[in-house]
Design an enzyme around this catalytic site. Structure first.
Site, PDB file in Angstrom:
ATOM      1  N   ASP A  66       6.336  17.323   9.866  1.00 52.05           N
ATOM      2  CA  ASP A  66       6.814  16.566   8.711  1.00 52.05           C
ATOM      3  C   ASP A  66       8.030  15.742   9.121  1.00 52.05           C
ATOM      4  O   ASP A  66       9.016  16.310   9.628  1.00 52.05           O
ATOM      5  CB  ASP A  66       7.185  17.572   7.609  1.00 52.05           C
ATOM      6  CG  ASP A  66       7.352  16.912   6.264  1.00 52.05           C
ATOM      7  OD1 ASP A  66       7.879  15.779   6.224  1.00 52.05           O
ATOM      8  OD2 ASP A  66       6.961  17.536   5.260  1.00 52.05           O
ATOM      9  N   ILE A  67       7.979  14.441   8.912  1.00 55.38           N
ATOM     10  CA  ILE A  67       9.124  13.609   9.339  1.00 55.38           C
ATOM     11  C   ILE A  67      10.366  13.858   8.493  1.00 55.38           C
ATOM     12  O   ILE A  67      11.451  13.431   8.854  1.00 55.38           O
ATOM     13  CB  ILE A  67       8.780  12.095   9.366  1.00 55.38           C
ATOM     14  CG1 ILE A  67       8.374  11.574   7.988  1.00 55.38           C
ATOM     15  CG2 ILE A  67       7.701  11.812  10.409  1.00 55.38           C
ATOM     16  CD1 ILE A  67       8.269  10.045   7.922  1.00 55.38           C
ATOM     17  N   THR A 134       5.390  -3.399   5.132  1.00 53.59           N
ATOM     18  CA  THR A 134       4.458  -4.013   4.199  1.00 53.59           C
ATOM     19  C   THR A 134       4.992  -5.330   3.659  1.00 53.59           C
ATOM     20  O   THR A 134       6.215  -5.527   3.605  1.00 53.59           O
ATOM     21  CB  THR A 134       4.220  -3.032   3.025  1.00 53.59           C
ATOM     22  OG1 THR A 134       3.512  -3.703   1.989  1.00 53.59           O
ATOM     23  CG2 THR A 134       5.526  -2.511   2.429  1.00 53.59           C
ATOM     24  N   ASP A 135       4.075  -6.181   3.193  1.00 53.26           N
ATOM     25  CA  ASP A 135       4.518  -7.421   2.529  1.00 53.26           C
ATOM     26  C   ASP A 135       5.091  -7.146   1.140  1.00 53.26           C
ATOM     27  O   ASP A 135       5.723  -8.029   0.544  1.00 53.26           O
ATOM     28  CB  ASP A 135       3.363  -8.436   2.450  1.00 53.26           C
ATOM     29  CG  ASP A 135       2.149  -7.939   1.683  1.00 53.26           C
ATOM     30  OD1 ASP A 135       2.156  -6.781   1.207  1.00 53.26           O
ATOM     31  OD2 ASP A 135       1.180  -8.710   1.553  1.00 53.26           O
ATOM     32  N   GLU A 136       4.884  -5.925   0.614  1.00 57.25           N
ATOM     33  CA  GLU A 136       5.370  -5.641  -0.751  1.00 57.25           C
ATOM     34  C   GLU A 136       6.893  -5.662  -0.844  1.00 57.25           C
ATOM     35  O   GLU A 136       7.446  -5.771  -1.934  1.00 57.25           O
ATOM     36  CB  GLU A 136       4.838  -4.288  -1.242  1.00 57.25           C
ATOM     37  CG  GLU A 136       3.333  -4.271  -1.302  1.00 57.25           C
ATOM     38  CD  GLU A 136       2.752  -3.301  -2.322  1.00 57.25           C
ATOM     39  OE1 GLU A 136       3.508  -2.740  -3.121  1.00 57.25           O
ATOM     40  OE2 GLU A 136       1.527  -3.130  -2.290  1.00 57.25           O
ATOM     41  N   TYR A 159       7.627   2.506  -4.396  1.00 58.66           N
ATOM     42  CA  TYR A 159       7.052   2.453  -3.040  1.00 58.66           C
ATOM     43  C   TYR A 159       7.674   1.325  -2.236  1.00 58.66           C
ATOM     44  O   TYR A 159       8.187   1.542  -1.132  1.00 58.66           O
ATOM     45  CB  TYR A 159       5.526   2.271  -3.116  1.00 58.66           C
ATOM     46  CG  TYR A 159       4.928   1.793  -1.810  1.00 58.66           C
ATOM     47  CD1 TYR A 159       4.857   2.630  -0.704  1.00 58.66           C
ATOM     48  CD2 TYR A 159       4.458   0.473  -1.666  1.00 58.66           C
ATOM     49  CE1 TYR A 159       4.331   2.188   0.511  1.00 58.66           C
ATOM     50  CE2 TYR A 159       3.933   0.022  -0.470  1.00 58.66           C
ATOM     51  CZ  TYR A 159       3.871   0.879   0.620  1.00 58.66           C
ATOM     52  OH  TYR A 159       3.361   0.434   1.816  1.00 58.66           O
ATOM     53  N   LYS A 163      10.109   1.373   1.121  1.00 59.63           N
ATOM     54  CA  LYS A 163       9.762   0.725   2.396  1.00 59.63           C
ATOM     55  C   LYS A 163      10.854  -0.286   2.785  1.00 59.63           C
ATOM     56  O   LYS A 163      11.203  -0.407   3.961  1.00 59.63           O
ATOM     57  CB  LYS A 163       8.405   0.026   2.291  1.00 59.63           C
ATOM     58  CG  LYS A 163       7.199   0.949   2.180  1.00 59.63           C
ATOM     59  CD  LYS A 163       6.968   1.829   3.395  1.00 59.63           C
ATOM     60  CE  LYS A 163       6.504   1.053   4.598  1.00 59.63           C
ATOM     61  NZ  LYS A 163       6.150   1.994   5.725  1.00 59.63           N
ATOM     62  N   LYS A 198      -7.315   3.790  -3.048  1.00 58.80           N
ATOM     63  CA  LYS A 198      -7.020   2.370  -2.902  1.00 58.80           C
ATOM     64  C   LYS A 198      -8.211   1.550  -3.398  1.00 58.80           C
ATOM     65  O   LYS A 198      -9.355   2.018  -3.408  1.00 58.80           O
ATOM     66  CB  LYS A 198      -6.728   2.027  -1.431  1.00 58.80           C
ATOM     67  CG  LYS A 198      -5.645   2.877  -0.768  1.00 58.80           C
ATOM     68  CD  LYS A 198      -4.265   2.596  -1.315  1.00 58.80           C
ATOM     69  CE  LYS A 198      -3.110   3.087  -0.466  1.00 58.80           C
ATOM     70  NZ  LYS A 198      -3.079   4.482  -0.080  1.00 58.80           N
ATOM     71  N   PRO A 214     -12.439   0.693 -12.511  1.00 60.81           N
ATOM     72  CA  PRO A 214     -11.255   0.295 -13.294  1.00 60.81           C
ATOM     73  C   PRO A 214     -10.504  -0.871 -12.663  1.00 60.81           C
ATOM     74  O   PRO A 214      -9.970  -0.753 -11.568  1.00 60.81           O
ATOM     75  CB  PRO A 214     -10.391   1.565 -13.275  1.00 60.81           C
ATOM     76  CG  PRO A 214     -10.790   2.276 -12.021  1.00 60.81           C
ATOM     77  CD  PRO A 214     -12.221   1.934 -11.748  1.00 60.81           C
ATOM     78  N   ARG A 292      -0.998  -2.043 -14.254  1.00 63.34           N
ATOM     79  CA  ARG A 292       0.018  -1.268 -13.525  1.00 63.34           C
ATOM     80  C   ARG A 292       1.410  -1.782 -13.934  1.00 63.34           C
ATOM     81  O   ARG A 292       1.624  -3.005 -13.926  1.00 63.34           O
ATOM     82  CB  ARG A 292      -0.226  -1.481 -12.028  1.00 63.34           C
ATOM     83  CG  ARG A 292       0.795  -0.887 -11.115  1.00 63.34           C
ATOM     84  CD  ARG A 292       0.528  -1.306  -9.655  1.00 63.34           C
ATOM     85  NE  ARG A 292      -0.496  -0.503  -9.017  1.00 63.34           N
ATOM     86  CZ  ARG A 292      -0.953  -0.723  -7.774  1.00 63.34           C
ATOM     87  NH1 ARG A 292      -0.485  -1.729  -7.058  1.00 63.34           N
ATOM     88  NH2 ARG A 292      -1.875   0.047  -7.249  1.00 63.34           N
TER      89      ARG A 292
END
Ligand code: NAD
Ligand code: DAU
Length: 356
Positions: A66-67, A134-136, A159, A163, A198, A214, A292
């Site tokens: 576990d990190i 990620t691009d998010e 999230y 990141k 996903k 959905p 969302r």
């Protein structure tokens, strides 16, 4: 060109990590060892690398760890004389971060910090820490434009905020302590071995079973879809060939609205699988559901820097990528069944007693 002897891949039992380990062993001429350091959470499935474990024997080691546990991370790096890290391990699902952000802070921020510290302690023995992001982190685009390496950060979900924090920590370790570092910010991946929470695998598996599909809101949100094999190739090019301190944005030149992705998957499942008992096309299963919270409207990547510096470009287009992906989920029933039934979790608890 960096040639790693002992590479630590964190999160290697997850979707992209497992594809990356397979890619490195099978497609790059890599001659060293890979230690897959993974906590085997719900998203980690050792079966995703059964073929690699069989084919590459002692050159592939799966270490359940576990990190969030700083001493376990340090011990793994020293025990295996690690000279490179490719860091995938994360809580990765936006919807889960909305209902339970704690794990995202602990794994994505504190866990990354533990890895950076341990890597830094190895001094000159460490050739590179590659941080997968990620691009998010850039937030949402309007109808025009693209994210690039110079786009300011503006994350919206727990999230993406976690990141973003981890990206800042990684760059701080490079700038402050001289840790050799590269970073990639990538768009939405799809392909084999993706956990069916996903969009793409959820729609394929539900469509096969005749379950509801959905779609959040009107389905007009846009993502830039990249086949995971192209992402893995890009990461390997960066990890082995990019200059220390560089960041690259990676995308598929493949912007699609969610509703169009789902409609295309429905058509492909209709084409490649047995028809529904009702005789209806799978698109009849689409249900628009509540949106969302904080749903980013559009992501799109300008990948011209990695093209110019390293000659990378995606090899899959939407037609070839989505069709081969649907076929993969149809052909790999043992894997999909182990995920759907939870058998892989039972197997983990029988084979690995603790998460340390
Ligand atoms: P995933 O959820 O499929 O896999 C994550 C892996 O990390 C799992 O094997 C899990 O067991 C492991 N893990 C989780 N917590 C851990 C911990 N505390 N210690 C050790 N291991 C732990 O994720 P993915 O989709 O493969 O994403 C991998 C990385 O790529 C993530 O960092 C994600 O932010 C990034 N990314 C993903 C996408 C995408 O479209 N999936 C796009 C861009 C970037
Ligand atoms: O952009 C990169 C990111 O892509 C990664 O950093 C994340 O780890 C990864 O999970 C992914 O995030 P998204 O939130 O974009 O992926 P997801 O598959 O959850 O959703 C894709 C789009 O589809 C998004 O606009 C929400 C929508 N969606 C998703 C699900 C699960 C639906 O409409 N219905 C669904 O059931």
């Amino acid at each position: 060109m960096r040639a790693f002897k002992n590479l630590l891949v964190t999160g290697g039992a997850g979707f992209i990590g497992s594809n990356f380990i397979r890619h490195v062993f099978r497609k790059t001429g890599f001659t060293g060892r890979i230690v897959n350091f993974d906590a085997l959470t719900y998203a980690g499935n050792p079966h995703s690398l059964d073929d690699v474990a069989t084919a590459f024997g002692e050159r592939y080691v799966l270490l359940r760890g576990d990190i969030r546990d700083a001493s376990a991370v340090r011990e793994a790096m020293n025990r295996f004389d690690i000279d490179g890290v490719v860091h995938f391990a994360a809580e990765s699902h936006v919807d889960r971060s909305i209902v339970g952000p704690d794990a995202f802070v602990q794994t994505n921020i504190v866990g990354t910090f533990n890895l950076l510290q341990a890597a830094r302690e190895r001094g000159g023995a460490m050739q590179l820490f590659h941080h997968v992001s990620t691009d998010e982190v850039f937030g949402s685009l309007g109808p025009e434009g693209w994210f690039s390496e110079t786009t300011p950060y503006s994350p919206h979900s727990p999230y993406s905020a976690s990141k973003a924090a981890s990206d800042h920590l990684a760059r701080a370790f490079h700038d402050t302590y001289g840790l050799p570092l590269t970073v990639t910010n990538c768009s939405n991946n799809y392909g084999p071995y993706q956990f069916p929470e996903k969009l793409v695998p959820l729609m394929i598996m539900n469509a096969l079973e005749g379950k509801g599909l959905p779609v959040y809101g009107k389905g007009l949100n846009v993502r830039d879809w990249l086949h995971v094999e192209d992402h893995c190739d890009a990461i390997w090019q960066v990890a082995t060939r990019a200059a220390d301190g560089q960041t690259y944005c990676i995308g598929g030149h493949n912007e699609m609205r969610n509703i169009d992705v789902v409609t295309r998957i429905c058509a492909l499942v209709d084409e490649l699988a047995a028809p529904l008992a009702s005789g209806e096309p799978r698109s009849s299963l689409i249900k628009h559901v509540a949106d969302r919270p904080g749903h980013d409207l559009r992501y799109a990547i300008d990948a011209s820097k990695i093209a110019a510096d390293l000659g990378w470009k995606p090899s899959f287009d939407a037609d070839s990528g989505f069709k081969s992906t649907v076929r993969w989920y149809l052909d790999n029933v043992a894997w999909t069944d182990s995920v759907r039934s939870g058998e892989y979790q039972k197997w983990i608890s029988e084979n690995y007693e603790t998460r340390k």
